[in-house]
Motif scaffolding. Structure first.
Motif, mmCIF file in Angstrom:
data_model
loop_
_atom_site.group_PDB
_atom_site.id
_atom_site.type_symbol
_atom_site.label_atom_id
_atom_site.label_comp_id
_atom_site.label_asym_id
_atom_site.label_seq_id
_atom_site.Cartn_x
_atom_site.Cartn_y
_atom_site.Cartn_z
ATOM 1 N N TYR A 41 50.302 -38.267 -25.364
ATOM 2 C CA TYR A 41 51.370 -37.915 -25.757
ATOM 3 C C TYR A 41 52.334 -37.492 -24.820
ATOM 4 N N PHE A 42 51.868 -37.939 -23.551
ATOM 5 C CA PHE A 42 52.779 -37.836 -22.437
ATOM 6 C C PHE A 42 53.251 -36.416 -21.989
ATOM 7 N N LEU A 43 52.529 -35.502 -22.516
ATOM 8 C CA LEU A 43 52.927 -33.960 -22.447
ATOM 9 C C LEU A 43 53.260 -33.459 -20.962
ATOM 10 N N ASP A 44 52.182 -34.013 -19.887
ATOM 11 C CA ASP A 44 52.746 -33.816 -18.592
ATOM 12 C C ASP A 44 53.938 -34.413 -18.178
ATOM 13 N N GLN A 45 54.522 -35.638 -18.642
ATOM 14 C CA GLN A 45 55.993 -35.993 -18.256
ATOM 15 C C GLN A 45 56.818 -35.057 -19.036
ATOM 16 N N GLU A 46 56.490 -34.657 -20.131
ATOM 17 C CA GLU A 46 57.682 -33.854 -20.996
ATOM 18 C C GLU A 46 57.790 -32.670 -19.937
ATOM 19 N N ALA A 47 56.713 -32.016 -19.692
ATOM 20 C CA ALA A 47 57.068 -30.829 -18.882
ATOM 21 C C ALA A 47 57.245 -31.011 -17.422
ATOM 22 N N ASN A 48 57.129 -32.212 -16.972
ATOM 23 C CA ASN A 48 57.288 -32.461 -15.664
ATOM 24 C C ASN A 48 56.299 -31.647 -14.789
ATOM 25 N N MET A 49 55.044 -31.654 -15.159
ATOM 26 C CA MET A 49 53.797 -30.907 -14.745
ATOM 27 C C MET A 49 52.542 -31.660 -14.891
ATOM 28 N N SER A 50 51.663 -31.262 -13.880
ATOM 29 C CA SER A 50 50.422 -32.010 -13.886
ATOM 30 C C SER A 50 49.606 -31.465 -15.358
ATOM 31 N N GLY A 51 48.698 -32.465 -15.586
ATOM 32 C CA GLY A 51 48.116 -32.039 -16.957
ATOM 33 C C GLY A 51 47.218 -30.923 -16.711
ATOM 34 N N GLN A 52 46.518 -30.562 -15.233
ATOM 35 C CA GLN A 52 45.674 -29.562 -14.850
ATOM 36 C C GLN A 52 46.440 -28.307 -15.048
ATOM 37 N N LYS A 53 47.910 -28.308 -14.648
ATOM 38 C CA LYS A 53 48.531 -27.240 -14.955
ATOM 39 C C LYS A 53 48.778 -26.922 -16.098
ATOM 40 N N LEU A 54 49.093 -27.811 -16.925
ATOM 41 C CA LEU A 54 49.421 -27.545 -18.598
ATOM 42 C C LEU A 54 48.285 -27.046 -19.137
ATOM 43 N N MET A 55 47.051 -27.565 -18.796
ATOM 44 C CA MET A 55 45.710 -27.038 -19.470
ATOM 45 C C MET A 55 45.529 -25.710 -18.861
ATOM 46 N N HIS A 56 45.555 -25.282 -17.735
ATOM 47 C CA HIS A 56 45.866 -23.954 -17.256
ATOM 48 C C HIS A 56 46.595 -23.051 -18.191
ATOM 49 N N ASN A 57 47.785 -23.247 -18.496
ATOM 50 C CA ASN A 57 48.559 -22.529 -19.467
ATOM 51 C C ASN A 57 48.155 -22.401 -20.755
ATOM 52 N N TYR A 58 47.571 -23.535 -21.203
ATOM 53 C CA TYR A 58 46.871 -23.388 -22.540
ATOM 54 C C TYR A 58 45.703 -22.518 -22.755
ATOM 55 N N ASN A 59 44.779 -22.561 -21.725
ATOM 56 C CA ASN A 59 43.994 -21.562 -21.243
ATOM 57 C C ASN A 59 44.484 -20.397 -21.671
ATOM 58 N N GLN A 60 45.248 -19.896 -20.762
ATOM 59 C CA GLN A 60 46.110 -18.483 -20.809
ATOM 60 C C GLN A 60 46.559 -18.037 -22.115
ATOM 61 N N MET A 61 47.107 -19.069 -22.794
ATOM 62 C CA MET A 61 47.573 -18.780 -24.265
ATOM 63 C C MET A 61 46.428 -18.431 -25.227
ATOM 64 N N MET A 62 45.194 -19.146 -24.986
ATOM 65 C CA MET A 62 43.878 -18.996 -25.794
ATOM 66 C C MET A 62 43.372 -17.924 -25.360
ATOM 67 N N ASN A 63 43.312 -17.592 -24.075
ATOM 68 C CA ASN A 63 42.705 -16.262 -23.686
ATOM 69 C C ASN A 63 43.411 -15.030 -24.217
ATOM 70 N N TYR A 64 44.665 -15.173 -24.635
ATOM 71 C CA TYR A 64 45.215 -14.165 -24.950
ATOM 72 C C TYR A 64 44.974 -13.953 -26.473
ATOM 73 N N LEU A 65 44.977 -14.918 -27.206
ATOM 74 C CA LEU A 65 44.654 -14.954 -28.711
ATOM 75 C C LEU A 65 43.217 -14.701 -29.160
ATOM 76 N N LEU A 66 42.265 -15.103 -28.053
ATOM 77 C CA LEU A 66 40.803 -14.769 -28.261
ATOM 78 C C LEU A 66 40.197 -13.434 -28.007
ATOM 79 N N ASN A 67 40.856 -13.022 -26.619
ATOM 80 C CA ASN A 67 40.409 -11.853 -26.066
ATOM 81 C C ASN A 67 40.857 -10.634 -26.715
ATOM 82 N N PRO A 68 40.257 -9.877 -27.377
ATOM 83 C CA PRO A 68 40.939 -8.631 -28.015
ATOM 84 C C PRO A 68 41.283 -7.574 -27.025
ATOM 85 N N PHE A 69 40.838 -7.723 -25.834
ATOM 86 C CA PHE A 69 41.382 -6.788 -24.697
ATOM 87 C C PHE A 69 42.388 -7.262 -23.698
ATOM 88 N N SER A 70 42.735 -8.420 -24.213
ATOM 89 C CA SER A 70 43.898 -9.001 -23.119
ATOM 90 C C SER A 70 45.149 -8.106 -23.532
#
Length: 199
Positions: A41-70
């Motif tokens: 869905y060309f999300l990297d183009q939408e954000a003008n950001m590499s796919g790796q960096k997008l995945m990094h931010n998604y991982n941060q979001m999920m780590n917050y949601l999954l980790n009770p101690f975050s």
């Protein structure tokens, strides 16, 4: 408590286990779904950001949601509003509730699986309700998604302003549709399996 009542309790707990198991698998599968969606869905183009960096931010979001101690919700490359952070905090509470029910019901089922029976027809009725929800989702996903949020949340913080919470631009409707489809495949399949299985 009679044996019939004990079996009824076992049936309810088993239904909760199937529900929370389906949610849990979908949550962890969302990593692969999002990774697939970035180029599709060309999300990297939408954000003008590499796919790796997008995945990094998604991982941060999920780590917050999954980790009770975050701690407080934070993404390296996306700003977040106060209401946005409140919504993610609300989501985290639901995640923790799901995992708690999943673990407790799983433990109960494990220790009672050879001692108790369940009412097969209950899972047919649950599957029928699931099919109705799938039809409603297929007819109008936007309204389905709105009602889903209104049921789960008591505020309107889930109505993100892309200017204040740009992360919402990287979570398109297609992403949520894929997650819901996976959930319903698991949920319907497991309920029908329990309906057709022998006690």
């Amino acid at each position: 408590m009679s044996n019939s009542q004990r079996d009824a309790v076992y049936t309810i707990v088993l239904a909760l286990f199937i529900f929370t198991f389906s949610i849990t698998v979908t949550i962890f599968a969302s990593y692969a779904i999002f990774r697939f969606d970035i180029p599709h869905y060309f999300l990297d183009q939408e954000a003008n950001m590499s796919g790796q960096k997008l995945m990094h931010n998604y991982n941060q979001m999920m780590n917050y949601l999954l980790n009770p101690f975050s701690g407080q919700f934070h993404l390296d490359n996306f700003r977040s509003s106060y209401n946005g952070r409140v919504h993610f905090a609300d989501c985290k509470k639901l995640f923790m509730l799901n995992f708690g029910v999943f673990i407790l019901s799983g433990v109960y089922i494990w220790f009672r699986r050879k001692k108790r029976a369940y009412f097969n027809r209950t899972f047919l009725y649950i599957a029928i309700v699931g099919i109705i929800l799938v039809v409603l989702m297929a007819v109008d996903f936007d309204d389905f998604f709105i009602v889903f949020h209104k049921i789960l949340f008591r505020n309107n913080d889930w109505l993100f302003d892309p200017a204040l919470d740009p992360i919402i631009n990287l979570l398109p409707d297609e992403f949520f549709v894929q997650c819901f489809v996976l959930f319903f495949i698991l949920f319907e399949g497991l309920n029908l399996y329990k309906f057709f299985s022998k006690k």
